[in-house]
Design an enzyme around this catalytic site. Structure first.
Site, PDB file in Angstrom:
ATOM      1  N   GLU A 148       0.827  -1.213   0.000  1.00  0.00           N
ATOM      2  CA  GLU A 148       0.000   0.000   0.000  1.00  0.00           C
ATOM      3  C   GLU A 148       0.864   1.267   0.000  1.00  0.00           C
ATOM      4  O   GLU A 148       0.372   2.361  -0.213  1.00  0.00           O
ATOM      5  CB  GLU A 148      -0.959  -0.004   1.197  1.00  0.00           C
ATOM      6  CG  GLU A 148      -0.315   0.069   2.579  1.00  0.00           C
ATOM      7  CD  GLU A 148       0.157  -1.286   3.105  1.00  0.00           C
ATOM      8  OE1 GLU A 148       0.523  -2.163   2.288  1.00  0.00           O
ATOM      9  OE2 GLU A 148       0.170  -1.447   4.338  1.00  0.00           O
ATOM     10  N   CYS A 253      16.689  -6.518  -0.102  1.00  0.00           N
ATOM     11  CA  CYS A 253      16.911  -7.653   0.789  1.00  0.00           C
ATOM     12  C   CYS A 253      18.271  -8.307   0.556  1.00  0.00           C
ATOM     13  O   CYS A 253      18.682  -9.148   1.339  1.00  0.00           O
ATOM     14  CB  CYS A 253      15.804  -8.673   0.606  1.00  0.00           C
ATOM     15  SG  CYS A 253      15.802  -9.329  -1.055  1.00  0.00           S
TER      16      CYS A 253
HETATM   17  P1  NAD Z   1       6.254  -5.670   5.263  1.00  0.00           P
HETATM   18  O1  NAD Z   1       6.425  -6.994   5.887  1.00  0.00           O
HETATM   19  O2  NAD Z   1       5.896  -4.508   6.145  1.00  0.00           O
HETATM   20  O3  NAD Z   1       5.078  -5.713   4.139  1.00  0.00           O
HETATM   21  C1  NAD Z   1       5.031  -6.746   3.165  1.00  0.00           C
HETATM   22  C2  NAD Z   1       3.565  -6.985   2.781  1.00  0.00           C
HETATM   23  O4  NAD Z   1       2.856  -7.467   3.932  1.00  0.00           O
HETATM   24  C3  NAD Z   1       2.849  -5.717   2.321  1.00  0.00           C
HETATM   25  O5  NAD Z   1       2.064  -6.037   1.201  1.00  0.00           O
HETATM   26  C4  NAD Z   1       2.009  -5.316   3.513  1.00  0.00           C
HETATM   27  O6  NAD Z   1       0.786  -4.713   3.164  1.00  0.00           O
HETATM   28  C5  NAD Z   1       1.752  -6.616   4.249  1.00  0.00           C
HETATM   29  N1  NAD Z   1       1.717  -6.469   5.718  1.00  0.00           N
HETATM   30  C6  NAD Z   1       2.447  -5.606   6.471  1.00  0.00           C
HETATM   31  N2  NAD Z   1       2.169  -5.795   7.793  1.00  0.00           N
HETATM   32  C7  NAD Z   1       1.266  -6.781   7.866  1.00  0.00           C
HETATM   33  C8  NAD Z   1       0.615  -7.446   8.952  1.00  0.00           C
HETATM   34  N3  NAD Z   1       0.838  -7.100  10.208  1.00  0.00           N
HETATM   35  N4  NAD Z   1      -0.259  -8.435   8.667  1.00  0.00           N
HETATM   36  C9  NAD Z   1      -0.493  -8.819   7.387  1.00  0.00           C
HETATM   37  N5  NAD Z   1       0.109  -8.225   6.324  1.00  0.00           N
HETATM   38  C10 NAD Z   1       0.967  -7.224   6.549  1.00  0.00           C
HETATM   39  O7  NAD Z   1       7.576  -5.368   4.426  1.00  0.00           O
HETATM   40  P2  NAD Z   1       8.036  -4.001   3.750  1.00  0.00           P
HETATM   41  O8  NAD Z   1       8.446  -3.030   4.812  1.00  0.00           O
HETATM   42  O9  NAD Z   1       7.045  -3.565   2.729  1.00  0.00           O
HETATM   43  O10 NAD Z   1       9.348  -4.499   2.953  1.00  0.00           O
HETATM   44  C11 NAD Z   1      10.617  -4.599   3.533  1.00  0.00           C
HETATM   45  C12 NAD Z   1      10.879  -5.996   4.060  1.00  0.00           C
HETATM   46  O11 NAD Z   1      10.774  -6.949   3.002  1.00  0.00           O
HETATM   47  C13 NAD Z   1      12.303  -6.151   4.594  1.00  0.00           C
HETATM   48  O12 NAD Z   1      12.274  -6.920   5.767  1.00  0.00           O
HETATM   49  C14 NAD Z   1      13.035  -6.874   3.473  1.00  0.00           C
HETATM   50  O13 NAD Z   1      14.170  -7.610   3.887  1.00  0.00           O
HETATM   51  C15 NAD Z   1      11.955  -7.771   2.967  1.00  0.00           C
HETATM   52  N6  NAD Z   1      12.233  -8.206   1.602  1.00  0.00           N
HETATM   53  C16 NAD Z   1      12.634  -9.499   1.427  1.00  0.00           C
HETATM   54  C17 NAD Z   1      12.945  -9.958   0.159  1.00  0.00           C
HETATM   55  C18 NAD Z   1      13.415 -11.374  -0.061  1.00  0.00           C
HETATM   56  O14 NAD Z   1      13.568 -11.757  -1.209  1.00  0.00           O
HETATM   57  N7  NAD Z   1      13.668 -12.158   0.971  1.00  0.00           N
HETATM   58  C19 NAD Z   1      12.811  -9.083  -0.950  1.00  0.00           C
HETATM   59  C20 NAD Z   1      12.410  -7.783  -0.721  1.00  0.00           C
HETATM   60  C21 NAD Z   1      12.105  -7.344   0.564  1.00  0.00           C
END
Ligand code: NAD
Length: 461
Positions: A148, A253
């Site tokens: 979002e 990441c």
């Molecule tokens: P995030 O976990 O906050 O959000 C990811 C998704 O989950 C979003 O679509 C969000 O709407 C949803 N979300 C967030 N909180 C939630 C909750 N409490 N319950 C259910 N859904 C929820 O991650 P972010 O801040 O958008 O992205 C950064 C993170 O992603 C970092 O930790 C990074 O390391 C990780 N990442 C990992 C990879 C990989 O390949 N391992 C790649 C890119 C990013």
């Protein structure tokens, strides 16, 4: 943009059954430019009824889509799409005649049905494309849930996908936050979920979806290490590690977060990387000559700066300090300049905490064994890298390093689309990864067919 416009900023909609639709939710969130704080759009925080409408559209589209031949399902585009264009070959099963006289056995792959992809804010197009092309080329229909915080990129991608003439309901998009995620996890018609985001949410999605028997691949957070040996090409190491740690403002990441120096590399690497970090030009990424932009939100800036402070309190020295950065003309932007924390104790809490910002910590170790012990203690296992000119050291590192993506003289060990994007420990929950052959296995069920047609042949033996 096809969404309705009020108060001069676009108000986004969901893409369901081949059309843009206003969701039933009344809750909306602001989408802001991180360099200027300008309001770009308002994104709906959809509810369970909005998710159900998208899943229903995908379920209705599935029977006809799965009968469309693989050759017609593939669409060309960026690298993952190109690899997915190989689905007519990659999806093939295998067979053997006469497993017993007159009896033939065949493995065929069939699509699952409705699947979903839930993605983070960084790389708002690429990460959706780790999943979308493979899912639909294998014959599934899909519901996408972008972050979002960055909904505009996939909104544009859907406008382009719409022009390809894909049948209605094959690709759907629901905007929103955790309510949409939980509704997708719980929905009985969603057969599989691909998730990328932070580790706590990856675990939550993995466990919640398991309750309804879904197939899952959940990529989590990271804390990536690089070991710099004294025999490394120091110029190369400095440049590549600087690009890895500070490119995308550290919001990827596979960014290197901790450099462990061995022996005399402590001094040579520290001086070189400090000079490289200080020379990076920070500003609005759309301005010419800018090498590093802001972090995504004001809260993210505050979090990164407070973690730098935590590292200093735990004993590190900020030899390059990017806190309180102000960029002229962009005073409202969320800027944190490159930061280097020298001498972070390996026992500190920050040594194992994901920062997701432009911060590189330096830790010194007396031997490669000590450095490997430190890496083994990390809860994460997304990437580990080594800089060396020794083949023996490289071979040992490749063999022992406990991470899914390994770099030898590589700063961002990002697998090409025809290899799976690996990840170990708290960086991945599941078995089959995104991309390549794993993606085909993830998005298909295998079915075994055993056939006997010739009574005569059986009798012959
Ligand atoms: P995030 O976990 O906050 O959000 C990811 C998704 O989950 C979003 O679509 C969000 O709407 C949803 N979300 C967030 N909180 C939630 C909750 N409490 N319950 C259910 N859904 C929820 O991650 P972010 O801040 O958008 O992205 C950064 C993170 O992603 C970092 O930790 C990074 O390391 C990780 N990442 C990992 C990879 C990989 O390949 N391992 C790649 C890119 C990013």
């Amino acid at each position: 943009m096809s969404s309705a416009v009020t108060t001069q900023v676009p108000v986004l909609e969901n893409y369901v059954n081949g059309a843009w639709r206003r969701p039933t939710t009344t809750e909306y969130s602001d989408v802001k430019n991180p360099a200027t704080a300008e309001l770009l759009a308002r994104v709906p925080l959809s509810n369970a009824a909005d998710v159900d409408a998208a899943v229903q559209a995908a379920a209705d589209a599935f029977p006809a889509w799965r009968r469309t031949p693989p050759g017609e399902r593939v669409r060309r585009g960026i690298e993952n799409v190109e690899v997915a264009c190989g689905i007519p070959m990659m999806m093939q099963g295998y067979n053997l005649e006469d497993v017993t006289p007159g009896v033939d056995e065949t493995l065929i792959r069939q699509p699952l049905g409705v699947v979903a992809a839930i993605t983070p804010f960084n790389f708002p197009a690429m990460i959706q494309f780790w999943f979308l092309p493979y899912a639909i080329a294998c014959g599934n229909t899909i519901v996408l849930k972008p972050s979002e915080r960055v909904p505009l990129t996939m909104h544009r991608a859907l406008e382009l996908i719409e022009k390809t003439g894909l049948p209605k309901g094959v690709v759907n998009l629901v905007n929103g936050g955790r309510e949409v995620v939980d509704a997708l996890c719980d929905h009985p018609q969603v057969r599989a979920i691909s998730f990328v985001g932070s580790t706590p949410v990856a675990k939550h999605v993995y466990m919640r979806s398991a309750a309804s028997g879904k197939r899952m691949q959940c990529q989590g957070g990271a804390k990536n290490h690089v070991i710099v040996l004294p025999d490394a090409d120091m110029d190369l190491a400095k440049q590549i590690i600087s690009d890895s740690a500070f490119g995308c403002a550290g919001q990827r990441c596979l960014a290197v977060s901790v450099a462990v120096t061995i022996g005399e590399a402590q001094k040579t690497f520290r001086d070189a990387i400090a000079a490289a970090a200080s020379s990076i030009r920070v500003g609005n990424g759309l301005d010419t000559g800018v090498q590093m932009g802001p972090v995504i939100t004001r809260e993210s800036k505050q979090r990164v700066e407070s973690l730098i402070g935590a590292g200093v309190s735990e004993g590190a020295k900020a030899i390059v300090d990017g806190r309180n950065t102000k960029i002229s003309g962009y005073e409202a932007g969320n800027f944190v300049a490159p930061t280097i924390l020298d001498g972070l104790p390996s026992s500190s809490q920050l040594a194992h905490t994901e920062i997701f910002g432009p911060v590189l910590s330096l830790i010194h170790a007396n031997s490669i064994d000590e450095a490997m012990d430190f890496i083994r203690r990390s809860p994460y296992g997304n990437q580990a890298s080594l800089f060396t000119t020794s083949g023996a050291a490289a071979r040992r590192f490749r063999y022992e390093a406990p991470a899914g993506n390994i770099g030898i003289n590589i700063g961002v060990a990002a697998p090409m689309a025809y290899f799976p994007f690996s990840g170990w420990k708290d960086s991945f929950f599941g078995i089959l990864h995104g991309q390549g052959r794993d993606a085909v296995e993830f998005y298909t069920e295998s079915k075994i067919v055993i056939e006997r047609w010739s009574r005569q042949e059986t009798r012959k033996f």
